[in-house]
Design a protein around this motif. Structure first.
Motif, mmCIF file in Angstrom:
data_model
loop_
_atom_site.group_PDB
_atom_site.id
_atom_site.type_symbol
_atom_site.label_atom_id
_atom_site.label_comp_id
_atom_site.label_asym_id
_atom_site.label_seq_id
_atom_site.Cartn_x
_atom_site.Cartn_y
_atom_site.Cartn_z
ATOM 1 N N THR D 105 0.829 -1.207 0.000
ATOM 2 C CA THR D 105 0.000 0.000 0.000
ATOM 3 C C THR D 105 0.862 1.255 0.000
ATOM 4 O O THR D 105 0.617 2.194 -0.765
ATOM 5 N N LEU D 108 2.465 1.827 -3.387
ATOM 6 C CA LEU D 108 1.496 2.345 -4.365
ATOM 7 C C LEU D 108 1.141 3.791 -4.068
ATOM 8 O O LEU D 108 1.012 4.615 -4.980
ATOM 9 N N ALA D 109 0.985 4.101 -2.766
ATOM 10 C CA ALA D 109 0.609 5.470 -2.399
ATOM 11 C C ALA D 109 1.696 6.454 -2.821
ATOM 12 O O ALA D 109 1.395 7.538 -3.327
ATOM 13 N N VAL D 112 1.302 7.045 -6.414
ATOM 14 C CA VAL D 112 0.162 7.919 -6.711
ATOM 15 C C VAL D 112 0.541 9.374 -6.476
ATOM 16 O O VAL D 112 0.209 10.260 -7.270
#
Lengths: 114, 97, 153, 315
Positions: D105, D108-109, D112
């Protein structure tokens, strides 16, 4: 913070949740659900990226959106195949488990005649 | 307050209501109760979607709501059938082919 | 005329939102599945219905209007059907009452595969304990007083 | 704009809560209900992300068909619930899984938050070519003109998944009837519901399919709705699934991809390349492909939900 970034972060969290469920839940059907949540997280991330590509009057980049539709349909097909495998496993032994020391299964059952 | 703002606020309000109703999904106790919360989310989601769509003048949203209404009804029926069917086995079925 | 229609929209949408509030409160506060179902149908039918009614003046005649009304009719039809089916399921005591669906003699169900009887049956016995005994009569007529017996949960 | 952002934040929190609960809840049946609810919320997110085509697909597939598929499986597997609970992994495994998931997570964050700005986009390229296809909906144009190969392979994937599901049948049920049968009273409320709902639903499905050329919609969404209506009629006890050995069924299943391939390779002669459409004929050819794919998709999607054949074919 804007909408696409927010949903992108949401997508990252969803992938994490799904991965945890995939590893931890012992029941294979739950693993399938976890896998689907990972998938939807990836789709959502892709969707957020598509939204960032909004231009020339379109709300988002149409190419990722088209790929997303393909992806959702393929994910459904894969889920259906996985569920069918699971049900066949159940038909064989009456139990569904991925444990290495699976209980001895009974003989192959025949379906009833119509 | 302009009309789109009002509709957007109404949409947010309905969503909040539905979100509170989801507590019933968490609490249960029976699957029927959970289904009711899901059903509430279905109709609330459709209402929120329509309000959102009209507020932002996105015509396609009405089609999405229409699809949602159809498929939510289909899923609900599948769920009730799943609930009233102990293990999906149908050998008690008497109607032959 | 425009203002009158806008006021109509505001009033109807607010009334619809109120019924969603009522439905949520009922779903959370009412004591048993059947009363909760009663609350749910208010939100389903009236809440969505009033929202749709309120949005009608804001959309284009005829296609969008027809679609909006169709959505509401779907919701009505699905709500009525699913509500009745859910009430039947709730009266039997919900999803965990496997035993109520078995024939009276209990243990011998002709399952399609012999294997199911041996392995698949065991957990059912454990589930049985969770069901209040008065819910085990599966075949009560729908209009009997059974409808009023839901235990407070 | 802040009001819209508030809606987005609320939606995000709702989705995260629903996903966490779907993962964490003990009962599989409850988990499936959670998953369907989650699909419904995702539909709202797709609308917020200005992707109505995806929202339509998610509404039809994510909530409806996947829900029906999972609920059927959960109902059949209910007897294995308590046995599975004993297999709960150790605290160590769960901690490691949590750490791994958190790491994924976080990675991925970070991605982003570091996406390039301005974002790369193919929207202008798609818009520039839109006129030459004669199709008004850019997503449909991408699906059937620029990336037709993807769409063909997708239809073939659906078909292959169906072949895979069928091949899981017992030897004696080979070519027989799928499991899905109704318990419903043919004069009961469900039959009434299906009688009223299905005709209107079929019209809606065809409508969603038809407007796909110019507005959000298209064959996948329309096919899903039609498949759901077929399953509804079967579930209400008003019709039966055919045995999978039926010739007409198999012909219809392969007809769609076949037409697609023929038209695609005809492009080699009539235009310059495979999957190229001759000038001025793009729209009718795209339409022909869509119409041919429609029955294939409806049958394949419905039969995927119905599962492997379980009963013997007629002698």
């Amino acid at each position: 913070m804007n909408g696409p970034t927010l949903f992108g972060l949401c997508a990252a969290a969803l992938v994490g949740f799904g991965l945890y469920g995939l590893i931890v839940n012992p029941q294979p059907l739950r693993k399938i659900i976890g896998f689907n949540i990972i998938g939807s997280g990836v789709f959502l991330l892709f969707g957020a990226i598509a939204r960032r590509g909004a231009a020339v009057g379109m709300g988002g980049d149409p190419v990722p959106q088209a790929l997303l539709i393909t992806g959702i349909v393929v994910a459904f097909s894969a889920t259906a195949l996985a569920v069918a495998l699971l049900l066949r496993l159940f038909d064989e032994g009456g139990l569904v488990t991925l444990a290495s020391e699976a209980p001895p299964t009974k003989t192959t059952a025949d379906p009833p005649d119509a | 307050m302009t009309m789109p703002d009002f509709l957007l606020t109404a949409s947010a309000f309905v969503l909040v209501m539905v979100a509170l109703g989801l507590i019933r999904i968490l609490r249960g106790p029976e699957d029927v109760d959970r289904m009711m919360a899901a059903q509430l989310l279905g109709s609330g989601g459709i209402a929120a979607l329509l309000l959102l769509g009209v507020a932002t003048e996105a015509k396609a949203v009405i089609d999405v709501a229409l699809t949602l209404a159809l498929l939510a009804a289909f899923a609900s029926v599948a769920f009730v059938q799943g609930i009233s069917r102990p293990d999906g086995d149908d050998s008690k079925e008497t109607r032959g082919e | 005329m425009k203002i009158a229609l806008d006021i109509f929209t505001i009033v109807a949408v607010m009334a619809g939102a109120f019924f969603f509030l009522a439905g949520t409160v009922g779903l959370l506060r009412f004591p048993d599945p059947l009363t909760r179902l009663h609350a749910l149908t208010k939100a389903d039918n009236l809440g969505l219905g009033l929202v749709v009614l309120g949005l009608l003046p804001q959309t284009d005649w005829p296609l969008d209007t027809i679609k909006l009304v169709t959505i509401w009719l779907f919701a009505l039809l699905a709500g009525a059907t699913v509500g009745q089916l859910m009430a039947c399921a709730a009266r039997r005591g919900g999803s965990n009452t496997v035993d109520t669906l078995l024939p009276p003699n209990g243990n011998t169900v002709e399952l399609s595969t012999p294997t199911y009887q041996i392995v698949g049956r065991q957990p059912f016995a454990a589930e049985t304990n969770r069901v209040p005994s008065r819910h085990r009569d599966a075949d009560l007529p729908l209009n009997s007083t059974a409808l009023h017996r839901g235990p407070p949960t | 704009m802040t009001l819209a952002l508030a809606v987005d934040i609320g939606l995000t929190l709702l989705i995260l809560a629903m996903a966490a609960w779907t993962i964490a809840v003990r009962d599989t049946f409850a988990s499936v209900i959670g998953f369907v609810t989650y699909g419904l919320l995702l539909t709202l997110v797709w609308v917020r992300l200005a992707a109505p085509d995806v929202a339509l697909t998610e509404a039809a597939m994510g909530g409806g068909l996947t829900g029906a598929l999972l609920i059927g499986a959960a109902a059949r597997l209910r007897s294995t619930e308590s046995a599975s609970r004993t297999e709960r992994p150790s605290v160590l495994t769960r901690t490691l899984a949590a750490v791994l998931s958190a790491a994924v997570t976080a990675a991925l964050a970070i991605c982003v938050l570091n996406l390039p700005d301005p974002a790369p986009t193919l929207a202008p390229a798609a818009a520039a070519q839109l006129g030459s296809t004669g199709v008004g909906n850019p997503v449909t144009a991408v699906l059937l003109a620029y990336r037709a190969m993807d769409t063909l392979l997708e239809a073939i994937v659906v078909l292959l998944a169906l072949v895979g599901v069928w091949s899981l049948a017992h030897d004696r049920a080979w070519g027989g009837y799928p499991q899905l049968r109704s318990h419903a009273d043919p004069d009961g409320i469900l039959a009434y519901f299906a009688r009223v709902m299905a005709p209107v639903g079929i019209i809606v499905g065809i409508y969603i399919f038809w407007i796909g050329a110019d507005f959000p919609g298209g064959k996948f969404q329309g096919a899903t709705i039609l498949a759901a209506m077929w399953l509804l009629v079967i579930g209400a006890g008003l019709a039966h699934l055919p045995p999978v050995s039926q010739t007409w069924l198999r012909v219809l299943l392969v007809a769609g991809p076949l037409v697609f391939i023929v038209i695609g390779f005809a492009g080699l002669v009539t235009a310059e390349a495979v999957f190229a459409y001759p000038n001025g004929y793009a729209k009718p050819l795209i339409l022909a492909i869509e119409i041919a794919l429609m029955p294939t998709l409806v049958l394949a999607l419905a039969l995927l939900v119905a599962g492997a054949p379980q009963r013997m074919p007629p002698q």
